[in-house]
Motif scaffolding. Sequence first.
Motif, short mmCIF file in Angstrom:
data_model
loop_
_atom_site.label_atom_id
_atom_site.label_comp_id
_atom_site.label_asym_id
_atom_site.label_seq_id
_atom_site.Cartn_x
_atom_site.Cartn_y
_atom_site.Cartn_z
N VAL A 16 0.99 -1.12 0.27
CA VAL A 16 -0.06 0.03 0.30
C VAL A 16 0.36 0.74 0.17
O VAL A 16 1.64 1.45 0.55
CB VAL A 16 -0.80 0.10 1.36
CG1 VAL A 16 -1.56 1.33 1.36
CG2 VAL A 16 -2.27 -0.99 0.92
N MET A 17 0.12 1.83 -1.08
CA MET A 17 1.29 3.53 -0.60
C MET A 17 -0.39 4.47 -0.32
O MET A 17 -1.09 4.78 -0.71
CB MET A 17 1.37 3.98 -1.82
CG MET A 17 3.01 3.04 -2.65
SD MET A 17 4.32 3.95 -1.94
CE MET A 17 5.49 2.27 -2.67
N ILE A 31 8.31 7.95 2.20
CA ILE A 31 8.44 7.87 0.90
C ILE A 31 9.26 9.91 0.59
O ILE A 31 10.39 9.75 -0.09
CB ILE A 31 7.87 7.76 0.13
CG1 ILE A 31 7.10 6.78 0.12
CG2 ILE A 31 8.68 7.93 -1.68
CD1 ILE A 31 8.59 5.60 0.23
N GLY A 32 8.01 10.42 1.28
CA GLY A 32 8.13 12.31 1.14
C GLY A 32 6.57 12.79 1.25
O GLY A 32 6.03 12.16 1.23
N PRO A 33 7.63 14.10 1.43
CA PRO A 33 6.28 15.08 1.95
C PRO A 33 5.75 15.39 0.24
O PRO A 33 5.94 15.82 -0.60
CB PRO A 33 6.94 15.88 2.58
CG PRO A 33 8.81 16.68 2.24
CD PRO A 33 9.03 15.06 1.97
N GLY A 34 4.57 16.84 0.85
CA GLY A 34 4.19 18.03 -0.08
C GLY A 34 2.79 16.70 -0.90
O GLY A 34 2.92 17.56 -2.52
N PHE A 81 10.30 5.98 -5.61
CA PHE A 81 10.02 6.48 -6.72
C PHE A 81 10.60 7.45 -8.02
O PHE A 81 12.01 8.27 -6.71
CB PHE A 81 8.66 7.22 -7.28
CG PHE A 81 7.36 6.47 -6.14
CD1 PHE A 81 6.84 5.13 -7.57
CD2 PHE A 81 7.21 6.55 -4.97
CE1 PHE A 81 5.76 5.18 -6.90
CE2 PHE A 81 6.14 5.51 -5.02
CZ PHE A 81 5.43 4.84 -5.32
N SER A 82 11.06 7.67 -9.04
CA SER A 82 11.95 8.24 -9.40
C SER A 82 11.28 10.07 -9.71
O SER A 82 9.94 9.81 -9.55
CB SER A 82 12.19 8.04 -10.73
OG SER A 82 11.64 7.50 -11.76
#
Length: 454
Positions: free
Chosen positions: A368-369, A393-396, A437-438
Amino acid sequence: MRNTTASSRRIGPTWATVRSRLRRAGVGAALAVALGAAALVPVVSDPSPATAATDGQMIVPISGTITSRVGDGCYGNVRPSHQGIDIAGDGGQPIRAAYDGVIKTRSVNSGYGYFTDVEHAGGYVTRYAHMAAPGTYAPGTRVERGQSIGAVGKTGNATAFHLHFEVWRNGSVYAAINDGFTCLTRVTSGTVIPTSFPGLGTGVPAKPLIADYNGDGRSDLLVVAADSDLQIFPGAAGGGFGAAEIITSAWGAKRHLTHADLDADGHADMLVVRSDGALELYSGSGGRGFDGHDIIGTGWYDLRQVASGADYSGDGRHDLLAVTPSGTLLIHRFDGSGLAGSLTAGSGWQVMRHIVGGDFNGDGRGDVMAVDDAGSLYFYPGTGTAFGDRRRIGPGWSTFAGLTGGVDYSGDGRADLIAVTTSGELLVYPGDGAGGFSAPRSVGSIPTGSILLE
Protein backbone atom coordinates in the motif's frame (compact mmCIF):
# COMPACT_ATOMS: atom_id res chain seq x y z
CA MET A 1 -17.60 16.21 -25.36
CA ARG A 2 -19.38 18.11 -22.60
CA ASN A 3 -17.37 19.91 -19.89
CA THR A 4 -14.02 18.27 -20.65
CA THR A 5 -10.49 19.43 -21.30
CA ALA A 6 -9.63 16.62 -23.71
CA SER A 7 -11.10 15.48 -27.03
CA SER A 8 -13.08 12.25 -26.90
CA ARG A 9 -15.00 9.73 -28.96
CA ARG A 10 -17.58 7.08 -28.09
CA ILE A 11 -16.53 3.42 -28.16
CA GLY A 12 -19.93 1.76 -27.94
CA PRO A 13 -21.88 -0.18 -27.37
CA THR A 14 -22.72 0.60 -23.76
CA TRP A 15 -22.76 -2.20 -21.18
CA ALA A 16 -23.14 -5.65 -22.69
CA THR A 17 -25.78 -8.14 -21.63
CA VAL A 18 -25.03 -9.12 -18.06
CA ARG A 19 -23.26 -12.43 -17.86
CA SER A 20 -21.93 -13.83 -14.63
CA ARG A 21 -18.51 -15.17 -15.50
CA LEU A 22 -17.80 -15.29 -11.79
CA ARG A 23 -20.61 -17.73 -11.13
CA ARG A 24 -19.37 -19.92 -13.97
CA ALA A 25 -15.88 -19.85 -12.51
CA GLY A 26 -17.26 -20.95 -9.15
CA VAL A 27 -18.95 -23.98 -10.72
CA GLY A 28 -15.73 -24.90 -12.51
CA ALA A 29 -13.78 -24.62 -9.29
CA ALA A 30 -16.17 -26.95 -7.48
CA LEU A 31 -15.84 -29.49 -10.29
CA ALA A 32 -12.06 -29.35 -10.20
CA VAL A 33 -11.98 -29.76 -6.43
CA ALA A 34 -14.17 -32.86 -6.72
CA LEU A 35 -11.91 -34.29 -9.41
CA GLY A 36 -8.69 -33.51 -7.64
CA ALA A 37 -9.35 -33.89 -3.93
CA ALA A 38 -7.26 -37.05 -3.78
CA ALA A 39 -4.36 -35.29 -5.52
CA LEU A 40 -3.28 -33.26 -2.52
CA VAL A 41 -0.17 -34.96 -1.18
CA PRO A 42 2.94 -33.71 0.64
CA VAL A 43 5.25 -31.63 -1.52
CA VAL A 44 8.24 -33.55 -2.87
CA SER A 45 11.58 -31.86 -2.32
CA ASP A 46 12.90 -30.02 -5.38
CA PRO A 47 15.93 -27.77 -4.84
CA SER A 48 15.70 -25.86 -8.15
CA PRO A 49 16.49 -22.19 -7.38
CA ALA A 50 14.69 -19.14 -8.79
CA THR A 51 17.01 -16.83 -10.72
CA ALA A 52 16.35 -13.88 -13.00
CA ALA A 53 17.03 -14.95 -16.59
CA THR A 54 18.31 -13.08 -19.65
CA ASP A 55 19.76 -15.93 -21.74
CA GLY A 56 16.53 -16.87 -23.55
CA GLN A 57 16.49 -20.49 -22.34
CA MET A 58 13.44 -22.04 -20.69
CA ILE A 59 13.83 -24.75 -18.08
CA VAL A 60 11.95 -27.98 -17.43
CA PRO A 61 9.18 -27.17 -14.92
CA ILE A 62 9.03 -30.53 -13.06
CA SER A 63 10.87 -33.83 -12.77
CA GLY A 64 9.24 -36.85 -14.41
CA THR A 65 8.70 -38.89 -17.58
CA ILE A 66 7.53 -37.53 -20.95
CA THR A 67 4.28 -39.29 -21.83
CA SER A 68 2.89 -36.97 -24.57
CA ARG A 69 4.10 -34.16 -26.79
CA VAL A 70 2.34 -31.70 -29.12
CA GLY A 71 0.21 -33.94 -31.36
CA ASP A 72 2.12 -37.03 -30.25
CA GLY A 73 0.91 -39.60 -27.72
CA CYS A 74 4.41 -41.10 -27.33
CA TYR A 75 3.03 -44.62 -27.71
CA GLY A 76 2.75 -44.66 -31.50
CA ASN A 77 -0.57 -42.82 -31.33
CA VAL A 78 -1.31 -39.42 -32.86
CA ARG A 79 -3.05 -36.81 -30.68
CA PRO A 80 -3.99 -33.99 -33.11
CA SER A 81 -5.64 -31.78 -30.49
CA HIS A 82 -2.94 -32.18 -27.84
CA GLN A 83 -1.14 -28.84 -27.57
CA GLY A 84 1.49 -29.43 -24.93
CA ILE A 85 4.00 -31.65 -23.18
CA ASP A 86 2.77 -34.13 -20.56
CA ILE A 87 5.28 -34.87 -17.81
CA ALA A 88 4.22 -37.66 -15.44
CA GLY A 89 5.63 -36.87 -12.01
CA ASP A 90 5.05 -37.16 -8.29
CA GLY A 91 1.91 -35.45 -7.04
CA GLY A 92 2.59 -32.38 -4.93
CA GLN A 93 6.05 -31.59 -6.28
CA PRO A 94 6.64 -27.91 -7.08
CA ILE A 95 5.92 -26.61 -10.56
CA ARG A 96 8.62 -24.14 -11.62
CA ALA A 97 8.16 -21.16 -13.94
CA ALA A 98 10.00 -22.00 -17.17
CA TYR A 99 11.25 -18.42 -17.57
CA ASP A 100 10.89 -14.93 -16.13
CA GLY A 101 7.47 -13.43 -16.70
CA VAL A 102 4.22 -12.19 -15.24
CA ILE A 103 1.26 -14.29 -14.10
CA LYS A 104 -1.37 -13.73 -16.79
CA THR A 105 -4.15 -16.13 -15.79
CA ARG A 106 -4.92 -18.21 -12.70
CA SER A 107 -8.06 -20.18 -13.40
CA VAL A 108 -9.84 -23.54 -13.49
CA ASN A 109 -12.03 -25.51 -15.89
CA SER A 110 -13.15 -29.09 -16.48
CA GLY A 111 -10.38 -29.79 -19.02
CA TYR A 112 -7.23 -28.22 -17.62
CA GLY A 113 -8.32 -28.35 -13.98
CA TYR A 114 -6.41 -25.73 -12.03
CA PHE A 115 -4.01 -23.94 -14.36
CA THR A 116 -1.76 -20.90 -14.49
CA ASP A 117 -0.51 -18.96 -17.52
CA VAL A 118 2.73 -16.97 -17.43
CA GLU A 119 3.45 -14.27 -20.00
CA HIS A 120 7.06 -13.84 -21.11
CA ALA A 121 9.09 -11.57 -23.37
CA GLY A 122 9.11 -12.21 -27.12
CA GLY A 123 5.38 -12.99 -27.35
CA TYR A 124 5.62 -16.25 -25.36
CA VAL A 125 3.03 -17.60 -22.91
CA THR A 126 3.47 -20.84 -20.95
CA ARG A 127 0.60 -22.81 -19.42
CA TYR A 128 0.85 -25.18 -16.43
CA ALA A 129 -2.25 -27.38 -16.07
CA HIS A 130 -3.79 -30.09 -13.84
CA MET A 131 -2.33 -28.41 -10.74
CA ALA A 132 -3.25 -29.89 -7.38
CA ALA A 133 -4.71 -26.57 -6.23
CA PRO A 134 -5.02 -23.00 -7.51
CA GLY A 135 -1.71 -21.48 -8.61
CA THR A 136 0.31 -19.66 -5.99
CA TYR A 137 0.19 -16.14 -7.40
CA ALA A 138 -2.44 -13.68 -8.55
CA PRO A 139 -2.46 -12.21 -12.08
CA GLY A 140 -0.02 -9.35 -12.44
CA THR A 141 2.60 -10.94 -10.16
CA ARG A 142 6.13 -11.03 -11.56
CA VAL A 143 7.92 -14.41 -11.28
CA GLU A 144 11.45 -15.58 -12.08
CA ARG A 145 12.70 -18.66 -13.87
CA GLY A 146 12.68 -21.58 -11.42
CA GLN A 147 10.22 -19.96 -9.00
CA SER A 148 7.56 -22.34 -7.65
CA ILE A 149 4.12 -21.32 -8.93
CA GLY A 150 2.04 -24.35 -7.91
CA ALA A 151 2.08 -28.09 -7.31
CA VAL A 152 1.57 -31.17 -9.52
CA GLY A 153 -1.91 -32.69 -9.34
CA LYS A 154 -4.52 -34.44 -11.47
CA THR A 155 -7.43 -31.98 -11.53
CA GLY A 156 -9.60 -31.55 -14.60
CA ASN A 157 -9.43 -34.14 -17.39
CA ALA A 158 -6.61 -36.20 -15.88
CA THR A 159 -6.46 -39.67 -14.32
CA ALA A 160 -2.88 -39.64 -13.04
CA PHE A 161 -0.46 -37.13 -11.53
CA HIS A 162 1.18 -35.11 -14.29
CA LEU A 163 1.89 -31.62 -15.57
CA HIS A 164 0.44 -30.51 -18.89
CA PHE A 165 2.92 -27.86 -20.12
CA GLU A 166 2.11 -25.67 -23.12
CA VAL A 167 4.19 -23.01 -24.88
CA TRP A 168 2.51 -20.43 -27.11
CA ARG A 169 4.02 -17.63 -29.18
CA ASN A 170 2.07 -14.71 -30.59
CA GLY A 171 -1.20 -16.57 -30.09
CA SER A 172 -0.18 -19.89 -31.69
CA VAL A 173 1.07 -23.16 -30.22
CA TYR A 174 4.87 -23.20 -30.33
CA ALA A 175 5.22 -26.74 -31.70
CA ALA A 176 9.03 -26.47 -31.72
CA ILE A 177 8.83 -27.27 -28.01
CA ASN A 178 8.70 -30.92 -29.14
CA ASP A 179 12.38 -30.63 -30.11
CA GLY A 180 13.28 -30.23 -26.46
CA PHE A 181 11.66 -33.43 -25.22
CA THR A 182 12.07 -37.12 -26.13
CA CYS A 183 9.17 -39.50 -25.58
CA LEU A 184 9.33 -41.86 -22.58
CA THR A 185 12.55 -40.35 -21.22
CA ARG A 186 12.98 -38.79 -17.81
CA VAL A 187 13.60 -35.07 -17.36
CA THR A 188 14.79 -33.15 -14.32
CA SER A 189 13.23 -29.99 -12.94
CA GLY A 190 15.37 -26.90 -13.53
CA THR A 191 17.43 -28.26 -16.42
CA VAL A 192 17.53 -26.30 -19.68
CA ILE A 193 15.07 -27.30 -22.41
CA PRO A 194 17.33 -28.02 -25.43
CA THR A 195 15.50 -26.03 -28.10
CA SER A 196 15.49 -22.47 -29.42
CA PHE A 197 13.17 -19.70 -28.23
CA PRO A 198 13.76 -16.78 -30.65
CA GLY A 199 13.21 -13.40 -29.04
CA LEU A 200 12.74 -14.73 -25.51
CA GLY A 201 15.95 -13.26 -24.15
CA THR A 202 15.95 -10.02 -26.15
CA GLY A 203 12.27 -9.11 -26.32
CA VAL A 204 10.49 -6.52 -24.21
CA PRO A 205 9.91 -8.02 -20.73
CA ALA A 206 6.35 -8.93 -19.86
CA LYS A 207 4.73 -6.47 -17.49
CA PRO A 208 1.75 -6.40 -15.12
CA LEU A 209 -1.26 -5.10 -17.06
CA ILE A 210 -4.21 -5.37 -14.70
CA ALA A 211 -5.26 -1.91 -15.91
CA ASP A 212 -5.30 -2.74 -19.65
CA TYR A 213 -8.95 -2.20 -20.53
CA ASN A 214 -8.74 -2.06 -24.33
CA GLY A 215 -6.47 -5.04 -24.98
CA ASP A 216 -3.58 -3.15 -26.59
CA GLY A 217 -0.95 -4.22 -24.07
CA ARG A 218 -0.72 -0.87 -22.27
CA SER A 219 -2.14 0.28 -18.94
CA ASP A 220 -5.09 2.64 -19.25
CA LEU A 221 -6.78 5.16 -16.98
CA LEU A 222 -10.50 5.18 -16.12
CA VAL A 223 -12.34 8.25 -14.82
CA VAL A 224 -15.92 9.35 -14.26
CA ALA A 225 -16.24 12.88 -15.63
CA ALA A 226 -18.22 15.59 -13.88
CA ASP A 227 -21.08 15.04 -16.36
CA SER A 228 -21.14 11.31 -15.31
CA ASP A 229 -19.54 9.94 -18.49
CA LEU A 230 -17.34 6.91 -17.83
CA GLN A 231 -14.18 7.57 -19.84
CA ILE A 232 -11.06 5.62 -20.72
CA PHE A 233 -7.76 7.37 -21.37
CA PRO A 234 -5.85 4.73 -23.37
CA GLY A 235 -2.20 4.17 -22.56
CA ALA A 236 0.19 5.48 -25.22
CA ALA A 237 3.52 4.12 -26.45
CA GLY A 238 6.39 5.31 -24.25
CA GLY A 239 4.05 6.30 -21.40
CA GLY A 240 1.28 8.86 -21.20
CA PHE A 241 -2.26 8.64 -22.49
CA GLY A 242 -4.30 9.24 -25.61
CA ALA A 243 -7.49 11.27 -25.97
CA ALA A 244 -10.45 10.31 -23.82
CA GLU A 245 -12.97 7.81 -25.17
CA ILE A 246 -16.47 7.46 -23.72
CA ILE A 247 -17.41 3.99 -22.54
CA THR A 248 -20.93 4.99 -21.50
CA SER A 249 -22.83 8.18 -20.69
CA ALA A 250 -25.15 9.20 -17.85
CA TRP A 251 -23.57 6.66 -15.59
CA GLY A 252 -24.96 8.08 -12.38
CA ALA A 253 -23.41 8.78 -9.00
CA LYS A 254 -20.34 6.72 -8.14
CA ARG A 255 -17.95 7.12 -5.24
CA HIS A 256 -15.04 4.68 -5.50
CA LEU A 257 -13.49 3.05 -8.55
CA THR A 258 -10.59 0.63 -8.45
CA HIS A 259 -8.88 -1.85 -10.77
CA ALA A 260 -8.30 -5.57 -10.23
CA ASP A 261 -8.47 -8.96 -11.90
CA LEU A 262 -10.77 -10.67 -9.43
CA ASP A 263 -11.84 -13.46 -11.77
CA ALA A 264 -8.16 -14.17 -12.61
CA ASP A 265 -8.69 -14.42 -16.37
CA GLY A 266 -5.94 -11.97 -17.33
CA HIS A 267 -8.43 -9.23 -18.25
CA ALA A 268 -8.65 -6.02 -16.23
CA ASP A 269 -11.82 -5.70 -14.14
CA MET A 270 -13.32 -2.62 -12.51
CA LEU A 271 -14.88 -2.29 -9.08
CA VAL A 272 -17.39 0.50 -8.45
CA VAL A 273 -19.25 1.72 -5.36
CA ARG A 274 -22.70 3.11 -6.20
CA SER A 275 -24.45 5.90 -4.33
CA ASP A 276 -26.76 3.31 -2.69
CA GLY A 277 -23.73 1.45 -1.28
CA ALA A 278 -23.71 -1.49 -3.70
CA LEU A 279 -20.29 -2.80 -4.71
CA GLU A 280 -20.31 -3.71 -8.40
CA LEU A 281 -17.77 -5.81 -10.26
CA TYR A 282 -17.47 -5.20 -14.00
CA SER A 283 -15.67 -8.12 -15.63
CA GLY A 284 -13.20 -7.04 -18.30
CA SER A 285 -13.61 -8.48 -21.79
CA GLY A 286 -10.00 -7.90 -22.87
CA GLY A 287 -11.10 -5.60 -25.67
CA ARG A 288 -12.65 -2.15 -25.14
CA GLY A 289 -15.36 -2.95 -22.70
CA PHE A 290 -16.77 -5.29 -20.10
CA ASP A 291 -18.67 -8.58 -20.30
CA GLY A 292 -21.22 -7.54 -17.70
CA HIS A 293 -21.48 -6.79 -14.02
CA ASP A 294 -22.47 -8.35 -10.71
CA ILE A 295 -23.28 -6.84 -7.34
CA ILE A 296 -20.88 -8.51 -4.92
CA GLY A 297 -21.47 -6.46 -1.77
CA THR A 298 -23.61 -3.81 -0.06
CA GLY A 299 -22.97 -1.06 2.48
CA TRP A 300 -19.79 0.25 0.85
CA TYR A 301 -20.71 3.90 0.27
CA ASP A 302 -19.55 5.25 3.66
CA LEU A 303 -16.11 3.67 3.44
CA ARG A 304 -13.32 6.21 3.44
CA GLN A 305 -11.15 4.40 0.89
CA VAL A 306 -11.42 1.39 -1.40
CA ALA A 307 -8.48 -0.08 -3.34
CA SER A 308 -7.39 -3.33 -4.96
CA GLY A 309 -4.93 -4.53 -7.61
CA ALA A 310 -2.95 -7.23 -5.76
CA ASP A 311 -3.02 -10.25 -3.43
CA TYR A 312 -3.01 -9.00 0.17
CA SER A 313 -4.12 -12.16 1.98
CA GLY A 314 -1.59 -14.62 0.54
CA ASP A 315 -4.14 -16.90 -1.15
CA GLY A 316 -3.06 -16.13 -4.72
CA ARG A 317 -6.15 -14.05 -5.57
CA HIS A 318 -6.70 -10.33 -5.81
CA ASP A 319 -8.35 -8.86 -2.74
CA LEU A 320 -10.04 -5.58 -1.81
CA LEU A 321 -8.78 -3.02 0.67
CA ALA A 322 -11.27 -0.85 2.56
CA VAL A 323 -10.92 1.81 5.26
CA THR A 324 -13.97 1.98 7.54
CA PRO A 325 -15.38 5.27 8.86
CA SER A 326 -13.58 4.61 12.17
CA GLY A 327 -10.22 4.13 10.40
CA THR A 328 -9.85 0.32 10.42
CA LEU A 329 -8.06 -1.10 7.38
CA LEU A 330 -9.71 -4.32 6.19
CA ILE A 331 -8.54 -6.89 3.63
CA HIS A 332 -11.63 -8.36 1.97
CA ARG A 333 -10.83 -11.74 0.42
CA PHE A 334 -12.34 -12.80 -2.89
CA ASP A 335 -12.67 -16.56 -3.45
CA GLY A 336 -13.46 -16.57 -7.17
CA SER A 337 -17.23 -16.33 -6.81
CA GLY A 338 -17.71 -13.63 -4.17
CA LEU A 339 -16.41 -11.98 -1.02
CA ALA A 340 -15.23 -14.52 1.53
CA GLY A 341 -14.62 -12.74 4.80
CA SER A 342 -12.16 -10.06 5.84
CA LEU A 343 -8.91 -9.62 7.77
CA THR A 344 -8.14 -6.64 9.99
CA ALA A 345 -4.86 -5.10 8.86
CA GLY A 346 -4.55 -2.12 11.16
CA SER A 347 -6.21 0.92 12.72
CA GLY A 348 -5.71 4.70 12.57
CA TRP A 349 -6.17 4.90 8.81
CA GLN A 350 -8.76 7.68 9.09
CA VAL A 351 -5.87 10.14 8.72
CA MET A 352 -5.14 8.86 5.20
CA ARG A 353 -6.59 10.89 2.34
CA HIS A 354 -5.37 8.55 -0.42
CA ILE A 355 -4.45 4.86 -0.54
CA VAL A 356 -3.22 2.94 -3.60
CA GLY A 357 -2.73 -0.82 -3.78
CA GLY A 358 -0.24 -2.81 -5.85
CA ASP A 359 2.99 -4.79 -5.68
CA PHE A 360 5.45 -1.92 -5.47
CA ASN A 361 8.54 -3.95 -4.50
CA GLY A 362 8.07 -6.93 -6.80
CA ASP A 363 7.91 -9.65 -4.14
CA GLY A 364 4.48 -10.99 -5.14
CA ARG A 365 2.71 -9.54 -2.12
CA GLY A 366 0.29 -6.62 -2.22
CA ASP A 367 1.61 -3.35 -0.78
CA VAL A 368 0.00 0.00 0.00
CA MET A 369 1.01 3.57 -0.77
CA ALA A 370 -0.82 6.03 1.49
CA VAL A 371 -0.90 9.83 1.87
CA ASP A 372 -1.78 11.22 5.30
CA ASP A 373 -3.45 14.53 6.14
CA ALA A 374 -0.05 16.17 6.58
CA GLY A 375 0.85 15.30 2.99
CA SER A 376 3.45 12.60 3.63
CA LEU A 377 3.56 9.56 1.33
CA TYR A 378 4.21 6.24 3.10
CA PHE A 379 5.05 2.79 1.76
CA TYR A 380 3.50 -0.18 3.63
CA PRO A 381 5.11 -3.47 2.47
CA GLY A 382 2.77 -6.44 2.35
CA THR A 383 3.52 -9.53 4.43
CA GLY A 384 0.91 -11.81 2.86
CA THR A 385 -1.73 -11.31 5.56
CA ALA A 386 -1.03 -7.76 6.79
CA PHE A 387 1.55 -4.99 6.33
CA GLY A 388 5.01 -4.43 7.73
CA ASP A 389 6.54 -1.29 9.19
CA ARG A 390 5.89 1.69 7.00
CA ARG A 391 8.58 3.78 5.31
CA ARG A 392 8.18 7.49 4.63
CA ILE A 393 8.75 8.29 0.96
CA GLY A 394 8.46 12.07 1.18
CA PRO A 395 6.32 15.17 1.88
CA GLY A 396 4.26 17.44 -0.34
CA TRP A 397 1.53 15.05 -1.51
CA SER A 398 -1.43 16.85 0.12
CA THR A 399 -1.90 19.18 -2.86
CA PHE A 400 -3.02 16.39 -5.19
CA ALA A 401 -6.71 15.91 -5.95
CA GLY A 402 -6.31 12.20 -6.69
CA LEU A 403 -3.83 9.34 -6.66
CA THR A 404 -3.82 6.00 -8.47
CA GLY A 405 -1.36 3.40 -9.74
CA GLY A 406 0.02 0.10 -8.60
CA VAL A 407 0.47 -0.88 -12.26
CA ASP A 408 3.08 -0.20 -14.93
CA TYR A 409 2.33 2.98 -16.88
CA SER A 410 5.88 3.84 -17.95
CA GLY A 411 6.62 0.51 -19.68
CA ASP A 412 9.55 -0.68 -17.56
CA GLY A 413 7.69 -3.49 -15.76
CA ARG A 414 7.52 -1.72 -12.39
CA ALA A 415 4.49 -0.41 -10.53
CA ASP A 416 4.07 3.36 -10.81
CA LEU A 417 1.96 6.09 -9.22
CA ILE A 418 -0.14 8.69 -11.00
CA ALA A 419 -1.12 11.91 -9.25
CA VAL A 420 -3.68 14.41 -10.53
CA THR A 421 -3.41 18.09 -9.60
CA THR A 422 -6.36 20.32 -8.75
CA SER A 423 -6.21 21.63 -12.32
CA GLY A 424 -6.43 18.11 -13.77
CA GLU A 425 -2.78 17.64 -14.81
CA LEU A 426 -1.57 14.03 -14.66
CA LEU A 427 1.89 13.32 -13.25
CA VAL A 428 3.41 9.83 -13.41
CA TYR A 429 5.94 8.83 -10.76
CA PRO A 430 7.91 5.86 -12.20
CA GLY A 431 8.44 3.11 -9.62
CA ASP A 432 11.93 1.83 -8.85
CA GLY A 433 10.79 -1.71 -8.00
CA ALA A 434 11.76 -1.30 -4.35
CA GLY A 435 8.93 0.82 -3.01
CA GLY A 436 10.29 4.17 -4.20
CA PHE A 437 9.89 6.47 -7.18
CA SER A 438 11.90 8.63 -9.51
CA ALA A 439 11.11 12.21 -10.54
CA PRO A 440 7.62 12.79 -11.98
CA ARG A 441 6.75 13.82 -15.51
CA SER A 442 3.59 15.28 -16.97
CA VAL A 443 1.55 12.86 -19.10
CA GLY A 444 -1.56 14.88 -19.95
CA SER A 445 -4.71 15.96 -18.15
CA ILE A 446 -8.22 14.85 -17.26
CA PRO A 447 -11.39 16.95 -16.92
CA THR A 448 -11.60 18.87 -13.66
CA GLY A 449 -14.13 17.39 -11.27
CA SER A 450 -13.53 13.84 -12.49
CA ILE A 451 -13.45 10.85 -10.15
CA LEU A 452 -10.13 9.07 -10.72
CA LEU A 453 -9.82 5.30 -10.64
CA GLU A 454 -8.13 4.49 -7.31
